[in-house]
Design a protein around this motif. Structure first.
Motif, PDB file in Angstrom:
ATOM      1  N   ALA A   7      42.256  83.960  -1.531  1.00 30.33           N
ATOM      2  CA  ALA A   7      42.415  83.619  -2.884  1.00 30.33           C
ATOM      3  C   ALA A   7      42.613  84.707  -3.569  1.00 30.33           C
ATOM      4  O   ALA A   7      41.935  85.779  -3.619  1.00 30.33           O
ATOM      5  N   THR A   8      43.804  84.572  -4.575  1.00 33.71           N
ATOM      6  CA  THR A   8      43.796  85.639  -5.648  1.00 33.71           C
ATOM      7  C   THR A   8      43.163  85.100  -6.810  1.00 33.71           C
ATOM      8  O   THR A   8      43.965  84.526  -7.646  1.00 33.71           O
ATOM      9  N   LEU A   9      41.797  85.469  -6.970  1.00 38.99           N
ATOM     10  CA  LEU A   9      40.883  85.005  -7.862  1.00 38.99           C
ATOM     11  C   LEU A   9      41.674  85.638  -9.451  1.00 38.99           C
ATOM     12  O   LEU A   9      41.412  84.892 -10.366  1.00 38.99           O
ATOM     13  N   SER A  10      42.275  86.729  -9.394  1.00 36.40           N
ATOM     14  CA  SER A  10      42.919  87.105 -10.685  1.00 36.40           C
ATOM     15  C   SER A  10      43.661  86.125 -11.182  1.00 36.40           C
ATOM     16  O   SER A  10      43.941  86.378 -12.419  1.00 36.40           O
ATOM     17  N   ASP A  11      44.387  85.328 -10.475  1.00 37.43           N
ATOM     18  CA  ASP A  11      45.277  84.539 -10.961  1.00 37.43           C
ATOM     19  C   ASP A  11      44.855  83.153 -11.446  1.00 37.43           C
ATOM     20  O   ASP A  11      45.616  82.257 -11.861  1.00 37.43           O
ATOM     21  N   VAL A  12      43.564  82.860 -11.282  1.00 35.57           N
ATOM     22  CA  VAL A  12      43.000  81.636 -11.735  1.00 35.57           C
ATOM     23  C   VAL A  12      41.422  81.746 -12.208  1.00 35.57           C
ATOM     24  O   VAL A  12      40.646  82.433 -11.591  1.00 35.57           O
ATOM     25  N   SER A  13      41.679  81.923 -13.522  1.00 35.11           N
ATOM     26  CA  SER A  13      40.016  82.011 -14.244  1.00 35.11           C
ATOM     27  C   SER A  13      39.254  80.794 -14.372  1.00 35.11           C
ATOM     28  O   SER A  13      39.545  79.833 -14.292  1.00 35.11           O
ATOM     29  N   VAL A  14      37.888  81.216 -14.587  1.00 36.45           N
ATOM     30  CA  VAL A  14      37.011  80.255 -14.836  1.00 36.45           C
ATOM     31  C   VAL A  14      36.032  80.498 -16.051  1.00 36.45           C
ATOM     32  O   VAL A  14      35.805  81.553 -16.068  1.00 36.45           O
ATOM     33  N   GLU A  15      35.906  79.490 -16.807  1.00 35.62           N
ATOM     34  CA  GLU A  15      34.972  79.552 -18.221  1.00 35.62           C
ATOM     35  C   GLU A  15      34.078  78.543 -18.125  1.00 35.62           C
ATOM     36  O   GLU A  15      34.551  77.339 -18.231  1.00 35.62           O
ATOM     37  N   HIS A  16      32.849  78.519 -18.272  1.00 38.82           N
ATOM     38  CA  HIS A  16      31.834  77.450 -18.314  1.00 38.82           C
ATOM     39  C   HIS A  16      31.269  77.493 -19.973  1.00 38.82           C
ATOM     40  O   HIS A  16      30.964  78.404 -20.409  1.00 38.82           O
ATOM     41  N   ASP A  36      50.388  80.940  -2.165  1.00 39.94           N
ATOM     42  CA  ASP A  36      49.405  80.488  -1.152  1.00 39.94           C
ATOM     43  C   ASP A  36      48.002  81.243  -1.700  1.00 39.94           C
ATOM     44  O   ASP A  36      46.983  80.346  -1.740  1.00 39.94           O
ATOM     45  N   GLY A  37      47.926  82.238  -2.278  1.00 38.71           N
ATOM     46  CA  GLY A  37      46.579  82.863  -2.775  1.00 38.71           C
ATOM     47  C   GLY A  37      46.210  81.876  -3.976  1.00 38.71           C
ATOM     48  O   GLY A  37      44.949  82.015  -4.237  1.00 38.71           O
ATOM     49  N   VAL A  38      47.212  81.709  -4.830  1.00 44.52           N
ATOM     50  CA  VAL A  38      46.827  80.875  -6.117  1.00 44.52           C
ATOM     51  C   VAL A  38      46.244  79.578  -5.544  1.00 44.52           C
ATOM     52  O   VAL A  38      44.986  79.105  -6.291  1.00 44.52           O
ATOM     53  N   MET A  39      46.730  78.774  -4.719  1.00 37.55           N
ATOM     54  CA  MET A  39      46.101  77.376  -4.160  1.00 37.55           C
ATOM     55  C   MET A  39      44.828  77.769  -3.768  1.00 37.55           C
ATOM     56  O   MET A  39      43.908  76.916  -4.075  1.00 37.55           O
ATOM     57  N   ALA A  40      44.748  78.780  -2.926  1.00 44.38           N
ATOM     58  CA  ALA A  40      43.295  79.090  -2.259  1.00 44.38           C
ATOM     59  C   ALA A  40      42.422  79.253  -3.398  1.00 44.38           C
ATOM     60  O   ALA A  40      41.147  78.865  -3.497  1.00 44.38           O
ATOM     61  N   ALA A  41      42.837  79.995  -4.552  1.00 39.61           N
ATOM     62  CA  ALA A  41      41.804  80.353  -5.421  1.00 39.61           C
ATOM     63  C   ALA A  41      41.620  79.071  -6.326  1.00 39.61           C
ATOM     64  O   ALA A  41      40.455  78.978  -6.923  1.00 39.61           O
ATOM     65  N   ILE A  42      42.418  78.271  -6.437  1.00 35.57           N
ATOM     66  CA  ILE A  42      42.424  76.761  -7.260  1.00 35.57           C
ATOM     67  C   ILE A  42      41.144  76.258  -6.431  1.00 35.57           C
ATOM     68  O   ILE A  42      40.066  75.632  -6.881  1.00 35.57           O
ATOM     69  N   GLY A  43      41.273  76.363  -5.226  1.00 36.27           N
ATOM     70  CA  GLY A  43      40.459  75.357  -4.285  1.00 36.27           C
ATOM     71  C   GLY A  43      38.811  76.323  -4.343  1.00 36.27           C
ATOM     72  O   GLY A  43      37.785  75.470  -4.739  1.00 36.27           O
ATOM     73  N   GLN A  44      38.663  77.661  -4.360  1.00 40.52           N
ATOM     74  CA  GLN A  44      37.546  78.165  -4.507  1.00 40.52           C
ATOM     75  C   GLN A  44      36.694  78.074  -5.889  1.00 40.52           C
ATOM     76  O   GLN A  44      35.796  77.710  -5.833  1.00 40.52           O
ATOM     77  N   ARG A  45      37.637  78.082  -6.805  1.00 38.84           N
ATOM     78  CA  ARG A  45      37.123  77.907  -8.124  1.00 38.84           C
ATOM     79  C   ARG A  45      36.460  76.556  -8.240  1.00 38.84           C
ATOM     80  O   ARG A  45      35.324  76.396  -8.890  1.00 38.84           O
ATOM     81  N   PHE A  46      37.005  75.610  -7.848  1.00 40.21           N
ATOM     82  CA  PHE A  46      36.431  74.025  -7.901  1.00 40.21           C
ATOM     83  C   PHE A  46      35.287  74.210  -6.933  1.00 40.21           C
ATOM     84  O   PHE A  46      34.321  73.703  -7.280  1.00 40.21           O
ATOM     85  N   ASP A  47      35.355  74.613  -5.577  1.00 39.57           N
ATOM     86  CA  ASP A  47      34.308  74.802  -4.948  1.00 39.57           C
ATOM     87  C   ASP A  47      32.876  75.758  -5.287  1.00 39.57           C
ATOM     88  O   ASP A  47      31.790  75.001  -5.099  1.00 39.57           O
ATOM     89  N   GLU A  48      33.214  76.624  -6.258  1.00 36.40           N
ATOM     90  CA  GLU A  48      31.985  77.449  -6.711  1.00 36.40           C
ATOM     91  C   GLU A  48      31.547  76.747  -8.127  1.00 36.40           C
ATOM     92  O   GLU A  48      30.895  77.542  -8.776  1.00 36.40           O
TER      93      GLU A  48
END
Ligand code: 1HE
Length: 267
Positions: A7-16, A36-48
């Motif tokens: 996951a390239t988490l730098s390409d998908v941010s999260v703010e609560h 592929d890294g962006v899609m994995a990061a989207i998945g991880q952001r939702f998982d977390e």
């Protein structure tokens, strides 16, 4: 061989922000194209997401929501890799569609190819006036692979999808909304604010109502009427039996619950 992407988490941010979270594609230089890294990061952001999150807004940084699949990832892919790649999109997008919380997409600029596949995995779409919807797969010699042939076809019909992919037809915001690509159409620059307003409203619903809408309604719509009626009876019984539902109904009967007004949030 298609390897599990990092996951390239730098390409998908999260703010609560209280009961809502904003997940944002932050790759504007590449028009938020999904590697592929962006899609994995989207998945991880939702998982977390924390348990306190009751609704999510998904947004894209810069002038475009999302330019779809990062086309550079197709260069080295053979047919077997292609199957696994497509399935990796299905896995993430199905997980978010049938996940824990409703998702509201704030759309602007390009919502094309895989960007439209991402948007149609969300439950509500708000398009601002700069939005345009397209499926340029035909001109790239490829086919939708992120669930679009199922989700986009259900939303707007096979004839519309066929036309868009065969001819490269682009729907601008007003025509796209009339076609059913989004439920809301707002002036340029206002999609995020409207999506947040809707998310905050949705986050106040009884959780089991949102759960039934996300998990039961789309499945009921695919069943025979006979099966659907039974599923509806079971689901409505479960939802209305929650203590929270009882309290809300009591509040209305006591005169303290909200009334339906002709000028609701949707206007
Ligand atoms: C990209 C991508 C991309 C931009 N993959 N790099 N999607 C498409 O076929 C859409 C392709 N993109 C476009 O048509 C345009 O870029 C946009 C209409 C979205 C935006 O135009 P513009 O003028 O604002 O930006 P640009 O100058 O075209 O692009 C800026 C940079 O982003 C540029 O890279 P640079 O290194 O030259 O600066 C572009 O190459 C790069 N870029 N879009 C890779 N998509 C699971 S299957 C799904 C199948 C699909 O999604 S097919 C549709 C793919």
């Amino acid at each position: 061989m298609f390897a599990k992407p990092i996951a390239t988490l730098s390409d998908v941010s999260v703010e609560h922000r209280g009961a809502i979270s904003i997940i944002r594609l932050t790759r504007p230089k590449k028009r938020n194209a999904i590697s592929d890294g962006v899609m994995a990061a989207i998945g991880q952001r939702f998982d977390e997401l924390p348990e306190t999150t009751k609704a999510v807004v998904i947004d894209g940084e810069g002038e475009h929501f999302c330019a779809g699949l990062d086309l550079s990832s197709l260069k080295e892919m053979d047919a077997v890799d292609g199957v696994h790649h497509s399935r990796s999109w299905h896995k993430v997008l199905t997980a978010i569609e049938f996940g824990q919380v409703p998702i509201i997409a704030a759309l602007h600029g390009a919502v094309v190819g895989g960007g439209l596949e991402l948007a149609t995995s969300c439950h509500i779409r708000v398009a601002d006036d700069t939005t345009f919807f397209a499926l340029p797969e035909g001109s790239r010699g490829i086919f939708v692979g992120g669930g679009g042939s199922v989700r986009i076809t259900k939303l707007v019909g096979a004839q519309t999808v066929m036309d868009m992919m065969m001819t490269g037809r682009v729907y601008k915001a007003a025509d796209g909304v009339a076609r059913g690509f989004a439920q809301y159409h707002v002036p340029a620059g206002q999609a995020l604010a409207k999506a947040i307003e809707l998310a905050e409203r949705i986050a106040q619903n009884a959780p089991m109502t949102n759960y039934a809408l996300m998990h039961a309604l789309p499945r009921i719509a695919e069943q025979t009427a006979d099966h659907g009626f039974l599923m509806e009876a079971l689901m409505s019984s479960v939802v209305q039996s929650a203590p929270e539902a009882k309290a809300r109904v009591r509040a209305f009967l006591d005169g303290t619950g909200p009334k339906v007004k002709p000028t609701g949030i949707g206007n």
